[in-house]
Design a protein around this motif. Structure first.
Motif, short mmCIF file in Angstrom:
data_model
loop_
_atom_site.label_atom_id
_atom_site.label_comp_id
_atom_site.label_asym_id
_atom_site.label_seq_id
_atom_site.Cartn_x
_atom_site.Cartn_y
_atom_site.Cartn_z
N SER A 121 0.81 -1.20 0.00
CA SER A 121 0.00 0.00 0.00
C SER A 121 0.85 1.26 0.00
O SER A 121 2.02 1.24 0.39
CB SER A 121 -0.92 0.00 1.22
N LYS A 125 -1.19 9.94 2.54
CA LYS A 125 -2.56 10.19 2.99
C LYS A 125 -2.71 11.67 3.28
O LYS A 125 -1.74 12.42 3.38
CB LYS A 125 -2.86 9.39 4.25
N ARG A 162 -15.37 5.90 -0.81
CA ARG A 162 -14.61 5.81 -2.05
C ARG A 162 -15.05 6.90 -3.02
O ARG A 162 -16.17 7.41 -2.95
CB ARG A 162 -14.79 4.44 -2.71
N GLN A 163 -14.19 7.16 -3.98
CA GLN A 163 -14.49 8.15 -5.01
C GLN A 163 -15.80 7.83 -5.73
O GLN A 163 -16.64 8.72 -5.97
CB GLN A 163 -13.34 8.18 -6.01
N ARG A 248 -11.65 13.56 -9.14
CA ARG A 248 -10.26 13.54 -8.71
C ARG A 248 -9.66 14.95 -8.75
O ARG A 248 -8.95 15.36 -7.83
CB ARG A 248 -9.45 12.58 -9.59
N SER A 288 -5.45 12.97 -3.53
CA SER A 288 -6.49 12.30 -4.31
C SER A 288 -7.61 11.82 -3.37
O SER A 288 -7.41 11.75 -2.15
CB SER A 288 -5.91 11.11 -5.05
N HIS A 290 -8.56 8.79 -2.87
CA HIS A 290 -8.08 7.60 -2.15
C HIS A 290 -7.20 8.00 -0.97
O HIS A 290 -7.26 7.37 0.11
CB HIS A 290 -7.30 6.69 -3.09
N GLN A 291 -6.39 9.02 -1.13
CA GLN A 291 -5.51 9.46 -0.05
C GLN A 291 -6.31 10.15 1.07
O GLN A 291 -5.94 10.06 2.23
CB GLN A 291 -4.44 10.38 -0.62
N ARG A 293 -9.41 9.19 1.78
CA ARG A 293 -10.02 8.02 2.42
C ARG A 293 -9.04 7.36 3.38
O ARG A 293 -9.41 7.02 4.52
CB ARG A 293 -10.46 7.04 1.33
N THR A 294 -7.79 7.20 2.96
CA THR A 294 -6.78 6.60 3.83
C THR A 294 -6.58 7.43 5.10
O THR A 294 -6.53 6.90 6.21
CB THR A 294 -5.44 6.47 3.08
N SER A 316 -15.68 -1.60 4.08
CA SER A 316 -14.47 -2.38 3.84
C SER A 316 -14.45 -3.52 4.85
O SER A 316 -15.39 -3.69 5.63
CB SER A 316 -13.24 -1.49 3.99
N TYR A 325 -5.11 0.61 4.83
CA TYR A 325 -5.58 1.96 5.13
C TYR A 325 -5.08 2.53 6.45
O TYR A 325 -5.05 3.75 6.63
CB TYR A 325 -7.12 2.00 5.15
#
Length: 356
Positions: A121, A125, A162-163, A248, A288, A290-291, A293-294, A316, A325
């Motif tokens: 991963s 983040k 999530r996006q 994004r 982003s 995803h980052q 979210r992390t 998840s 994550y």
């Protein structure tokens, strides 16, 4: 023999390309288009390799061939990427075994790299202190309160979604009253599938400040538009529902550090092109979806949320959260474990006293 007297095709005579196409057709019924597209790309590389070494049918493939392919790919790509490719190949060969197109147990000869969780991963983040600074700026700004970027960041950070889930939200999926929440719904027939399909559907409660920001956005800054299916996207562009790439870009713009303070990269803010729409992703400090979210998941855990509750909130599994994550630093992990020990186990420890 078929009823007309013509012999049916021998599955071992399938070409690698035909075999992959057949496998992908089978997977479309239980997988998202995004997942199928990813597998298609990985398997395309395998098909091209088979062509390059003269393998014409899957029945020709042996363990040595698969090891040769592994060696070739391992010299070209990162271990984490190689792991994903080899797992996809393994699933293909398990399918071909079921068809009796290849030797039984050939899939067991596909080597999967043994990686540490850290190698799988990306540690990048949106850190909690940066998220706090950004949200404080938006919430206190006369100019940017209730903008689309503000609404996006409130939703992304506080739901950990999530996006694709953020893109899928409609106006009707928001409840901003006394107990505010948003509801994530799987609607593949109108172009907004969730990653885990029906299992991804869930309501997610919102803090009061987030609900107020969304209400300001809806009433004052949101484009009053519908998408091509007649639905009203919550996060709307001028032309309707945004593409994933547009989401994004909004994420990068919403997390530019110069929004709330001095540039950490010693750039002249007035002249810097990183704060332009087309270049926000180039800023080393922008993040982003995803980052975000992390960072959000790590923050929830550090705030004392049980992993099971975080997993349900962000749709998840606990194991995925732990492996991909949870990016807490060692001191945060130690503090979290100490707090959990006190909250959950101290009453039990007290029961270990001997009584007279």
């Amino acid at each position: 023999m078929t009823r007309g007297g013509r012999r049916r095709g021998d599955p071992t005579e399938l070409s690698p390309r035909e075999a992959c196409q057949r496998y992908l057709r089978r997977r479309r019924s239980d997988s998202t288009e995004k997942s199928v597209h990813g597998w298609e790309y990985r398997l395309k590389l395998f098909v091209e390799w088979c062509d390059s070494v003269g393998i014409e049918t899957v029945g020709e493939l042996r363990g040595y061939d698969l090891d040769e392919y592994y060696e070739m790919r391992s010299a070209e790509i990162a271990p984490a990427t190689l792991e994903g490719e080899m797992w996809t190949l393994k699933m293909l060969f398990e399918f071909l075994e079921d068809l009796e197109a290849v030797d039984q147990d050939l899939s067991e000869k596909i080597r999967i790299p043994d990686l540490d969780p850290e190698d799988r991963s990306n540690d990048t983040k949106l850190a909690a202190d940066k998220a706090a600074a950004l949200l404080s700026y938006y919430r206190e700004s006369d100019r940017d309160y209730g903008t689309r970027q503000h609404a996006f960041l409130e939703l992304a950070w506080n739901t950990g979604a999530r996006q694709g889930g953020l893109r899928a939200l409609d106006l009707r999926d928001t409840e901003l009253g006394s107990s505010p929440y948003v509801e994530f719904r799987h609607r593949p027939e109108t172009d907004t599938p969730l990653k885990n399909k029906r299992r991804g559907e869930r309501p997610v409660a919102l803090p009061r400040e987030t609900a107020d920001a969304l209400e300001a956005y809806i009433n004052g800054r949101r484009y009053d538009v519908r998408d091509e299916h007649g639905r009203q996207p919550l996060l709307a562009s001028a032309s309707g529902r945004p593409t994933t790439n547009t989401i994004r870009v909004w994420s990068y713009l919403a997390t530019l550090p110069c929004s709330y303070g001095m540039c950490p990269h010693e750039k002249d803010i007035e002249k810097c092109d990183w704060n332009e729409y087309a270049h926000a992703s180039k800023c080393p400090s922008s993040r982003s979806p995803h980052q975000i979210r992390t960072g959000s998941i790590t923050w929830h855990l550090n705030r004392g949320w049980p992993p099971e509750d975080v997993a349900e909130r962000v749709n998840s599994s606990v194991s995925t959260i732990e492996d991909h994550y949870d990016k807490a630093d060692p001191e945060q992990r130690r503090r979290r474990l100490r707090n959990r020990m006190e909250d959950r186990r101290r009453p039990l420890i007290n029961e270990l006293e001997f009584t007279q």
